[in-house]
Structure formats: C-alpha cells, structure tokens
Design a protein around this motif. Structure first.
Motif, PDB file in Angstrom:
ATOM      1  N   LEU A 299       0.755  -1.352   0.168  1.00  0.00           N
ATOM      2  CA  LEU A 299      -0.088   0.118  -0.069  1.00  0.00           C
ATOM      3  C   LEU A 299       0.567   0.836   0.017  1.00  0.00           C
ATOM      4  CD1 LEU A 299      -1.675  -1.854   1.059  1.00  0.00           C
ATOM      5  CD2 LEU A 299      -3.482  -0.292   2.239  1.00  0.00           C
ATOM      6  N   LEU A 300       2.428   1.319  -0.141  1.00  0.00           N
ATOM      7  CA  LEU A 300       2.750   2.447   0.110  1.00  0.00           C
ATOM      8  C   LEU A 300       3.383   2.787  -1.670  1.00  0.00           C
ATOM      9  CD1 LEU A 300       5.865   1.372   1.892  1.00  0.00           C
ATOM     10  CD2 LEU A 300       3.984   3.019   2.820  1.00  0.00           C
ATOM     11  N   GLU A 301       2.286   1.886  -2.709  1.00  0.00           N
ATOM     12  CA  GLU A 301       2.669   1.522  -4.202  1.00  0.00           C
ATOM     13  C   GLU A 301       2.728   3.711  -4.469  1.00  0.00           C
ATOM     14  OE1 GLU A 301       2.564  -2.031  -3.025  1.00  0.00           O
ATOM     15  OE2 GLU A 301       1.125  -0.497  -2.789  1.00  0.00           O
ATOM     16  N   ILE A 302       1.042   4.327  -4.709  1.00  0.00           N
ATOM     17  CA  ILE A 302       1.396   5.442  -4.977  1.00  0.00           C
ATOM     18  C   ILE A 302       1.933   6.692  -4.457  1.00  0.00           C
ATOM     19  CG2 ILE A 302      -0.753   7.563  -5.224  1.00  0.00           C
ATOM     20  CD1 ILE A 302      -1.480   4.733  -6.130  1.00  0.00           C
ATOM     21  N   SER A 303       3.082   6.207  -2.955  1.00  0.00           N
ATOM     22  CA  SER A 303       3.534   7.759  -3.045  1.00  0.00           C
ATOM     23  C   SER A 303       5.119   6.660  -3.451  1.00  0.00           C
ATOM     24  CB  SER A 303       3.746   7.105  -1.917  1.00  0.00           C
ATOM     25  OG  SER A 303       2.474   7.800  -0.464  1.00  0.00           O
ATOM     26  N   LEU A 304       5.575   5.062  -3.621  1.00  0.00           N
ATOM     27  CA  LEU A 304       6.466   5.737  -4.264  1.00  0.00           C
ATOM     28  C   LEU A 304       6.639   5.348  -5.540  1.00  0.00           C
ATOM     29  CD1 LEU A 304       7.234   1.430  -2.752  1.00  0.00           C
ATOM     30  CD2 LEU A 304       8.969   4.110  -2.511  1.00  0.00           C
ATOM     31  N   ALA A 305       5.747   5.868  -5.806  1.00  0.00           N
ATOM     32  CA  ALA A 305       5.196   6.135  -7.984  1.00  0.00           C
ATOM     33  C   ALA A 305       5.891   7.631  -8.436  1.00  0.00           C
ATOM     34  CB  ALA A 305       3.525   4.891  -7.985  1.00  0.00           C
ATOM     35  N   ARG A 306       4.843   7.974  -6.957  1.00  0.00           N
ATOM     36  CA  ARG A 306       5.338   9.439  -7.530  1.00  0.00           C
ATOM     37  C   ARG A 306       6.231  10.153  -6.873  1.00  0.00           C
ATOM     38  NH1 ARG A 306       6.799  12.226  -2.657  1.00  0.00           N
ATOM     39  NH2 ARG A 306       5.052  11.340  -1.769  1.00  0.00           N
ATOM     40  N   PHE A 307       7.180   8.960  -6.435  1.00  0.00           N
ATOM     41  CA  PHE A 307       8.268  10.141  -6.312  1.00  0.00           C
ATOM     42  C   PHE A 307       9.723   9.186  -7.156  1.00  0.00           C
ATOM     43  CE2 PHE A 307      12.414   8.164  -4.041  1.00  0.00           C
ATOM     44  CZ  PHE A 307      13.770   9.110  -3.962  1.00  0.00           C
TER      45      PHE A 307
ATOM     46  N   GLN B  18      -6.192   8.953   1.001  1.00  0.00           N
ATOM     47  CA  GLN B  18      -5.030   9.036   0.240  1.00  0.00           C
ATOM     48  C   GLN B  18      -5.307  10.888  -1.326  1.00  0.00           C
ATOM     49  OE1 GLN B  18      -2.813   6.138  -1.052  1.00  0.00           O
ATOM     50  NE2 GLN B  18      -2.951   4.836  -0.437  1.00  0.00           N
ATOM     51  N   ALA B  19      -6.221  11.458  -1.404  1.00  0.00           N
ATOM     52  CA  ALA B  19      -6.557  12.070  -1.907  1.00  0.00           C
ATOM     53  C   ALA B  19      -5.521  13.441  -1.607  1.00  0.00           C
ATOM     54  CB  ALA B  19      -8.000  13.056  -1.547  1.00  0.00           C
ATOM     55  N   ALA B  20      -4.717  13.389  -0.814  1.00  0.00           N
ATOM     56  CA  ALA B  20      -3.512  15.091  -0.984  1.00  0.00           C
ATOM     57  C   ALA B  20      -2.337  13.547  -2.223  1.00  0.00           C
ATOM     58  CB  ALA B  20      -3.104  15.619   0.777  1.00  0.00           C
ATOM     59  N   GLU B  21      -2.777  13.086  -1.672  1.00  0.00           N
ATOM     60  CA  GLU B  21      -1.282  11.823  -2.172  1.00  0.00           C
ATOM     61  C   GLU B  21      -1.413  11.851  -3.503  1.00  0.00           C
ATOM     62  OE1 GLU B  21       2.205  11.003  -2.962  1.00  0.00           O
ATOM     63  OE2 GLU B  21       2.177  10.570  -0.918  1.00  0.00           O
ATOM     64  N   LEU B  22      -2.925  11.468  -4.074  1.00  0.00           N
ATOM     65  CA  LEU B  22      -3.149  10.839  -5.503  1.00  0.00           C
ATOM     66  C   LEU B  22      -3.020  12.528  -6.361  1.00  0.00           C
ATOM     67  CD1 LEU B  22      -6.249   8.564  -5.486  1.00  0.00           C
ATOM     68  CD2 LEU B  22      -4.400   8.220  -6.313  1.00  0.00           C
TER      69      LEU B  22
END
Length: 470
Positions: free
Chosen positions: A325-333, A354-358
């Motif tokens: 479940l760290l995938e969105i943050s890792l992908a963004r980085f 996760q709205a702000a992360e998206l």
C-alpha cells in the motif's frame, strides 16, 4: 506541436485476491516500537512458522511476542478458549511484566468465529493488564494493514485531551511566533501557540526525531505520536486535536480518530521523498496559520545530493505490482526522479485518505510531462504478468513470490517488503529509497557488461586458437 498529456487518473479494479505478505507480520516492527508491549498471535502452527521465518528472531532471544497455537480441540470447541488464554496471559505477566498485551487475530480465529473481543475485557479485569484485540487476518486485510488495525484499537485507549479553563479548543494565536528562536525573559520561545497536533504511524525513533525536527523548524510542536514508545505515553485525543498520518495504509486509524475521538484530520501527502516531505509540511502549516520557511531551498539541496542516483534511474521504466500500500507514494517519488511508471497495482486504497497523495501524483506527472499511470486496485497477477510481458519494464517492484520468475525472464525485480522495513520517510532518507531501486538496475547493467566482455573474450580465444589461413 507536443502531444497532449492525459491529466486524469484512471482507476481500475480487478478481481484478484490479496496477493500480499501476511498482515500478522506487523508484529515484527510494532513490538520493537512499543517497548513495554507483548504481542500474542492467536493462530495455527502455520502462523508460527511464518513469524519465525519472516522475523528471523531465535527463541533464545526472548522477543516480546509469542504464539497461542490453536489445536484441533480449539477448532472443534472441545476446549475452553478463555481458560487457555488466561493461563498464557498470566504466564506472560509473570515472566515479562508488560504494560499492555495485544492479541492478534488470524485467519483461523476469523473462520471459527473466536470471540476474542468478548474474552479480553473479562481477562483484563482478572489479571490487571490492559488487553487489546486487533484483527490482522489475511482474509480481510493486506500486508501493512495489520498495523492499521492495531493502531485503530489503540486509539480507543488514548486519554481525552483536556484544555485549560477558558481556552477555546480551536483558537490559533501567533503570540509566540517569531522568525527565529531567541531568548526573551530568560525563556527560549520556539513554537507557535497552536492546537495540539498528533502524528499517527509507526516509525523508528530516529525518524520520529527527524520529522519532529522538520516541524519544529516551522515552529510547530508535535504533542505526541500514535503509537508511543511506551503504552503509558499514548497521546491525548479529542475534539480540537489535529491528527496527520505518515503512512498511506492507515485509513482505518484515520477513520477511528475522526469518528470516535472527534479529531480533525489533516489530509496531506505522505513524507516519502523530498517532494512528499515538503508537501506534507506545507499541508500542516496553513492549518495553524503558519507560513513555511526555507522548504523549497531544503528540497532543492536534497535533489542536488541525489544527482548520482537520478542519472541512473532517469528514463528507466518501473511496474508496481502491489503489496504494501506504499505504491502511490513510491510511484510519485520515482516519477519525480525521472522514471516512467507503467502501472500502479495496489491491494486496497481509500481515495479520501489518499486524496492529497493522488493530487500530488497528478501534479508530478504534469510537471514531468508524462502520462499519469493507471491505478489498478486488487490486481489479478495473471493479467499483470501478461501486461508486463508486453511492456517489458526495466524494474518490477513486486512480492517475493514473483521476484525469481520475473527475474528469470529478464526483468529486474525488487521486493516490495524491503520498502516497508527500510527507513524511507523524511528528507534525509530519500537516498535509501533510490539505493533500493537502483540496486537491481545496477546488477542487471553489470551482468550485461559481463556478458559482452565474455563474448569478446570468447571471440578472441576462438580466433587465437583458429588462426585465419593466409
């Protein structure tokens, strides 16, 4: 004319099961974080074998966790579960004297409908030690959601926040806010006068200190962390307390803090990578009416220090299969580092939490002028492998089960579980994330060079042993 970049996020949901590490593995970092706790995992021998192998802790090391193994008599209801657990907990209290005992439910307790929540209050009263019950079964939860269930239960035991008489719960003043800390009336003034802020998420002590320091530079004081290092030091919660998470898998905890404890949630990206850490701080500061200072310069210095790694990953492609479940943050980085992300698989995602992360992911893709990768919730591994065969990414971040088969087919792999156990939060640890990512890329590059060297050597040996006739 440049091609128009798709600026919308595409969400898909497949029918795959949770192809993830078992959530009871949360015991491995939580028992070290909460120093006066004891974790009792109620499950079968399979759970015990998993913990013993996954945690790599020998019995004689006396770790602060144990297994309550269910046998045939327990499953068929021929034994008294309460008495069995009572015997174990009395022994734990005598030998280890913990401040809290945390029961971890597993798939088996879920299937046989074992009433752990019903037994815990009675036993807690009898032995005089708090007993919490967290359901961390792999049927309902993915890998890191085990921590989420534990923190959600622990939030109920946090004391109520008490405000001084006459002080408004949501009043924010700047009477103590100065451009720099300085001595006034023999007293060092460092913080703005703002409502309590509690950060939730289990991080090692050195990371907690780093993030506390980053916020202190903005004159923000952290009132406490959930979980605390000791059970007695749990933060006070209630109406007027602001909370903010550091991990994207803590949506259940966030919901509990909002609905049950009446806290105010600060929805922010997560402090993973220099961009995420800056955005995390920039979301917290305006809530308290504070302007951020020197964040942009600090982020730029970190990016400059990562230049050697950025040269390695720029233009490389990555496929995230989904596990922790760290995938969105890792992908963004990784996109911000110049990589191309083909697909983001994720076992479960709370779009509100996760709205702000998206939003940051979307802004990052637009900034880097690349298409926004599609996000697949509960991905089907067969479909994913079929897509990977077509796309041929340079790197796949995947669970351990698929690493070797993908590696045998020429795709560099990295275990997603390594990102869970590594220190990846804050400005200072962005280098560690890139070290994990680039290791398989560098290995593949070295193997390619070795193959070319071997080929040239073999050719030279062939021509030396078989000279061309004149």
């Amino acid at each position: 004319m440049p091609a128009k970049i798709d600026e919308t996020i595409t969400f898909e949901c497949e029918t795959g099961n949770y192809h993830t590490f078992c959530p009871i593995s949360c015991v491995s970092w939580l028992y070290q974080k909460i120093e006066d706790s004891f974790f009792l995992v109620v499950g079968t021998k399979t759970c015990g074998y998993f913990l013993q192998n996954a945690l790599g802790v020998m019995i004689f090391a006396e770790p602060r966790y144990a297994m309550a193994e269910l046998e045939e008599g327990d499953i068929s209801a021929h034994l008294n579960d309460y008495e069995e657990l009572k015997t174990l907990c009395i022994r734990i209290k005598k030998d280890r004297d913990p401040s809290v005992i945390i029961w971890i439910g597993t798939c088996t307790t879920e299937i046989i409908k074992m009433d752990l929540e019903g037994m815990a209050p009675k036993l807690e009263y009898e032995i005089g030690v708090p007993i919490l019950v967290a359901r961390a079964n792999g049927l309902d939860y993915a890998f890191t959601q085990g921590e989420d269930t534990v923190l959600a239960v622990m939030a109920h035991r946090c004391p109520e926040q008490e405000f001084p008489v006459g002080e408004s719960k949501k009043t924010i003043t700047k009477t103590n806010l100065f451009p720099f800390p300085f001595l006034k009336e023999k007293k060092l003034v460092e913080y703005a006068n703002h409502p309590p802020l509690v950060i939730f998420g289990s991080l090692p002590s050195n990371l907690v200190s780093q993030l506390n320091t980053e916020l202190r530079r903005q004159f923000i004081k952290v009132s406490g962390w959930l979980p605390a290092q000791r059970y007695a030091d749990l933060p006070s919660l209630g109406d007027g307390v602001y909370v903010c998470g550091v991990n994207p898998f803590l949506s259940r905890t966030a919901t509990t803090l909002i609905r049950r404890k009446k806290c105010e949630l600060i929805v922010a990206p997560f402090p993973i990578g220099p961009d995420g850490t800056r955005a995390w701080i920039e979301k917290i500061c305006p809530v308290f009416g504070i302007e951020t200072q020197s964040l942009e310069e600090r982020e730029e210095r970190i990016w400059e220090s990562l230049k050697d790694y950025l040269d390695l990953v720029r233009g490389k492609s990555v496929f995230l299969m989904g596990d922790n479940l760290l995938e969105i943050s890792l992908a963004r980085f990784l996109i911000r580092c110049g990589m191309i992300v083909y697909e983001i698989g994720i076992p479960y995602m709370d779009k509100r939490y996760q709205a702000a992360e998206l939003a940051l992911l979307q802004d990052t893709c637009i900034r880097m002028c690349i298409p926004i990768p599609r996000i697949v919730e509960k991905p089907d591994n067969s479909n994913q492998i079929r897509r990977m065969r077509e796309l041929q990414p340079d790197l796949a971040i995947t669970g351990m089960a698929h690493a070797n088969p993908l590696g045998a087919r020429g795709i560099g792999t990295k275990w997603s579980v390594e990102f869970t156990f590594a220190q990846i939060h804050g400005f200072a640890n962005a280098r560690d994330v890139l070290e994990l990512v680039t290791r398989p890329l560098r290995r593949n590059e070295n193997l390619d060079n070795l193959d070319r060297t071997t080929l040239v050597r073999n050719k030279n040996e062939f021509y030396t042993s078989n000279p061309t006739p004149r």
